[in-house]
Design a protein around this motif. Structure first.
Motif, PDB file in Angstrom:
ATOM      1  N   MET A  35    -112.444  47.903  53.811  1.00 53.15           N
ATOM      2  CA  MET A  35    -112.823  46.812  53.154  1.00 53.15           C
ATOM      3  C   MET A  35    -112.037  45.375  53.404  1.00 53.15           C
ATOM      4  O   MET A  35    -110.942  45.253  53.314  1.00 53.15           O
ATOM      5  CB  MET A  35    -113.220  47.134  51.559  1.00 53.15           C
ATOM      6  CG  MET A  35    -114.121  48.564  51.670  1.00 53.15           C
ATOM      7  SD  MET A  35    -114.443  48.824  49.637  1.00 53.15           S
ATOM      8  CE  MET A  35    -115.489  50.089  49.993  1.00 53.15           C
ATOM      9  N   LEU A  36    -112.902  44.237  53.170  1.00 57.52           N
ATOM     10  CA  LEU A  36    -112.510  43.170  53.336  1.00 57.52           C
ATOM     11  C   LEU A  36    -111.703  42.522  51.820  1.00 57.52           C
ATOM     12  O   LEU A  36    -110.665  41.831  52.100  1.00 57.52           O
ATOM     13  CB  LEU A  36    -113.495  42.052  53.756  1.00 57.52           C
ATOM     14  CG  LEU A  36    -112.902  40.718  54.251  1.00 57.52           C
ATOM     15  CD1 LEU A  36    -111.789  40.898  55.408  1.00 57.52           C
ATOM     16  CD2 LEU A  36    -114.057  39.825  54.897  1.00 57.52           C
ATOM     17  N   GLY A  37    -112.396  42.740  50.778  1.00 58.38           N
ATOM     18  CA  GLY A  37    -111.712  42.163  49.696  1.00 58.38           C
ATOM     19  C   GLY A  37    -112.351  42.804  48.404  1.00 58.38           C
ATOM     20  O   GLY A  37    -113.063  43.651  48.269  1.00 58.38           O
ATOM     21  N   PRO A  38    -111.877  42.037  47.285  1.00 61.28           N
ATOM     22  CA  PRO A  38    -112.182  42.717  45.854  1.00 61.28           C
ATOM     23  C   PRO A  38    -113.690  42.854  45.698  1.00 61.28           C
ATOM     24  O   PRO A  38    -114.002  43.801  45.040  1.00 61.28           O
ATOM     25  CB  PRO A  38    -111.698  41.599  45.053  1.00 61.28           C
ATOM     26  CG  PRO A  38    -110.483  40.972  45.575  1.00 61.28           C
ATOM     27  CD  PRO A  38    -110.874  41.085  47.133  1.00 61.28           C
ATOM     28  N   GLU A  39    -114.398  41.842  46.153  1.00 60.71           N
ATOM     29  CA  GLU A  39    -116.026  41.869  45.791  1.00 60.71           C
ATOM     30  C   GLU A  39    -116.462  43.186  46.408  1.00 60.71           C
ATOM     31  O   GLU A  39    -117.414  43.713  45.828  1.00 60.71           O
ATOM     32  CB  GLU A  39    -116.593  40.563  46.158  1.00 60.71           C
ATOM     33  CG  GLU A  39    -116.232  39.543  45.535  1.00 60.71           C
ATOM     34  CD  GLU A  39    -114.787  38.736  45.999  1.00 60.71           C
ATOM     35  OE1 GLU A  39    -114.692  39.171  47.492  1.00 60.71           O
ATOM     36  OE2 GLU A  39    -114.215  37.872  45.592  1.00 60.71           O
ATOM     37  N   GLU A  40    -116.202  43.232  47.550  1.00 59.84           N
ATOM     38  CA  GLU A  40    -116.672  44.404  48.549  1.00 59.84           C
ATOM     39  C   GLU A  40    -116.388  45.932  47.597  1.00 59.84           C
ATOM     40  O   GLU A  40    -116.951  46.826  47.331  1.00 59.84           O
ATOM     41  CB  GLU A  40    -116.166  44.656  49.777  1.00 59.84           C
ATOM     42  CG  GLU A  40    -117.061  45.603  50.627  1.00 59.84           C
ATOM     43  CD  GLU A  40    -116.442  45.579  51.940  1.00 59.84           C
ATOM     44  OE1 GLU A  40    -116.987  46.350  52.859  1.00 59.84           O
ATOM     45  OE2 GLU A  40    -115.570  44.651  52.458  1.00 59.84           O
ATOM     46  N   SER A  61    -102.973  41.717  42.806  1.00 58.27           N
ATOM     47  CA  SER A  61    -103.248  41.474  41.357  1.00 58.27           C
ATOM     48  C   SER A  61    -104.575  41.427  41.263  1.00 58.27           C
ATOM     49  O   SER A  61    -105.280  42.048  40.091  1.00 58.27           O
ATOM     50  CB  SER A  61    -102.624  40.014  41.144  1.00 58.27           C
ATOM     51  OG  SER A  61    -103.374  39.199  41.736  1.00 58.27           O
ATOM     52  N   GLU A  62    -105.556  41.069  42.124  1.00 58.89           N
ATOM     53  CA  GLU A  62    -106.975  41.190  41.871  1.00 58.89           C
ATOM     54  C   GLU A  62    -107.425  42.574  41.997  1.00 58.89           C
ATOM     55  O   GLU A  62    -108.433  42.894  41.087  1.00 58.89           O
ATOM     56  CB  GLU A  62    -107.521  40.484  43.215  1.00 58.89           C
ATOM     57  CG  GLU A  62    -107.605  38.933  43.103  1.00 58.89           C
ATOM     58  CD  GLU A  62    -108.153  38.337  44.428  1.00 58.89           C
ATOM     59  OE1 GLU A  62    -109.432  38.009  44.352  1.00 58.89           O
ATOM     60  OE2 GLU A  62    -107.395  38.032  45.476  1.00 58.89           O
ATOM     61  N   ILE A  63    -106.950  43.362  42.806  1.00 62.00           N
ATOM     62  CA  ILE A  63    -107.372  45.111  42.768  1.00 62.00           C
ATOM     63  C   ILE A  63    -106.957  45.541  41.541  1.00 62.00           C
ATOM     64  O   ILE A  63    -107.538  46.335  40.847  1.00 62.00           O
ATOM     65  CB  ILE A  63    -106.705  45.608  44.163  1.00 62.00           C
ATOM     66  CG1 ILE A  63    -107.480  44.790  45.347  1.00 62.00           C
ATOM     67  CG2 ILE A  63    -106.859  46.952  44.002  1.00 62.00           C
ATOM     68  CD1 ILE A  63    -109.169  44.799  45.268  1.00 62.00           C
ATOM     69  N   ARG A  64    -105.638  45.179  40.933  1.00 60.33           N
ATOM     70  CA  ARG A  64    -105.103  45.813  39.887  1.00 60.33           C
ATOM     71  C   ARG A  64    -106.079  45.382  38.472  1.00 60.33           C
ATOM     72  O   ARG A  64    -106.448  46.334  37.682  1.00 60.33           O
ATOM     73  CB  ARG A  64    -103.646  45.513  39.474  1.00 60.33           C
ATOM     74  CG  ARG A  64    -102.829  46.006  40.229  1.00 60.33           C
ATOM     75  CD  ARG A  64    -101.334  45.457  39.710  1.00 60.33           C
ATOM     76  NE  ARG A  64    -100.479  45.960  40.350  1.00 60.33           N
ATOM     77  CZ  ARG A  64     -99.411  47.042  39.920  1.00 60.33           C
ATOM     78  NH1 ARG A  64     -99.750  47.550  38.755  1.00 60.33           N
ATOM     79  NH2 ARG A  64     -98.388  47.518  40.895  1.00 60.33           N
ATOM     80  N   SER A  65    -106.845  44.339  38.603  1.00 56.93           N
ATOM     81  CA  SER A  65    -107.632  44.089  37.582  1.00 56.93           C
ATOM     82  C   SER A  65    -108.827  44.689  37.651  1.00 56.93           C
ATOM     83  O   SER A  65    -109.530  45.062  36.538  1.00 56.93           O
ATOM     84  CB  SER A  65    -107.661  42.370  37.622  1.00 56.93           C
ATOM     85  OG  SER A  65    -108.557  42.053  38.536  1.00 56.93           O
ATOM     86  N   ILE A  66    -109.147  44.994  38.646  1.00 54.69           N
ATOM     87  CA  ILE A  66    -110.632  45.925  39.056  1.00 54.69           C
ATOM     88  C   ILE A  66    -110.411  47.228  38.425  1.00 54.69           C
ATOM     89  O   ILE A  66    -111.134  47.794  37.730  1.00 54.69           O
ATOM     90  CB  ILE A  66    -110.963  45.856  40.563  1.00 54.69           C
ATOM     91  CG1 ILE A  66    -111.257  44.331  40.844  1.00 54.69           C
ATOM     92  CG2 ILE A  66    -111.990  46.801  40.836  1.00 54.69           C
ATOM     93  CD1 ILE A  66    -111.498  44.378  42.401  1.00 54.69           C
ATOM     94  N   ALA A  67    -108.967  47.789  38.827  1.00 58.66           N
ATOM     95  CA  ALA A  67    -108.732  49.229  38.338  1.00 58.66           C
ATOM     96  C   ALA A  67    -108.442  49.333  37.140  1.00 58.66           C
ATOM     97  O   ALA A  67    -108.182  50.483  36.438  1.00 58.66           O
ATOM     98  CB  ALA A  67    -107.541  49.727  39.385  1.00 58.66           C
ATOM     99  N   ALA A  68    -108.235  48.274  36.234  1.00 59.93           N
ATOM    100  CA  ALA A  68    -107.998  48.466  34.901  1.00 59.93           C
ATOM    101  C   ALA A  68    -108.771  49.514  34.255  1.00 59.93           C
ATOM    102  O   ALA A  68    -110.084  49.410  34.145  1.00 59.93           O
ATOM    103  CB  ALA A  68    -107.901  47.132  34.227  1.00 59.93           C
TER     104      ALA A  68
END
Length: 74
Positions: A35-40, A61-68
């Motif tokens: 995948m290319l980025g957090p939105e996907e 850091s962006e992905i960690r916030s998604i996985a919170a």
């Protein structure tokens, strides 16, 4: 149920090649997708179970916030 590993990198070619390489290995017990980025990722994990995420340092850091709030192995 297939265990999915998501590979996220801003260099899409690298992520695609790594996923392809991992999927070609019989001893690798997971299915890798790129995948290319957090939105996907956000769209994908809402509808699919993901076993692991391999992420570029620049997106960590962006992905960690998604996985919170989910189980995360570091």
């Amino acid at each position: 149920m297939e265990k999915l590993v998501v590979i996220i990198d801003v260099m899409q070619d690298y992520a695609n090649r790594l996923a392809s390489y991992l999927n070609s290995k019989r001893e690798f017990p997971y299915h890798a997708i790129a995948m290319l980025g957090p939105e996907e990722v956000i769209r994908y994990v809402k509808e699919n179970a993901v076993y692991a995420i391999v992420v570029a340092a620049s997106l960590e850091s962006e992905i960690r916030s998604i996985a919170a709030g989910t189980e995360v192995l570091l």
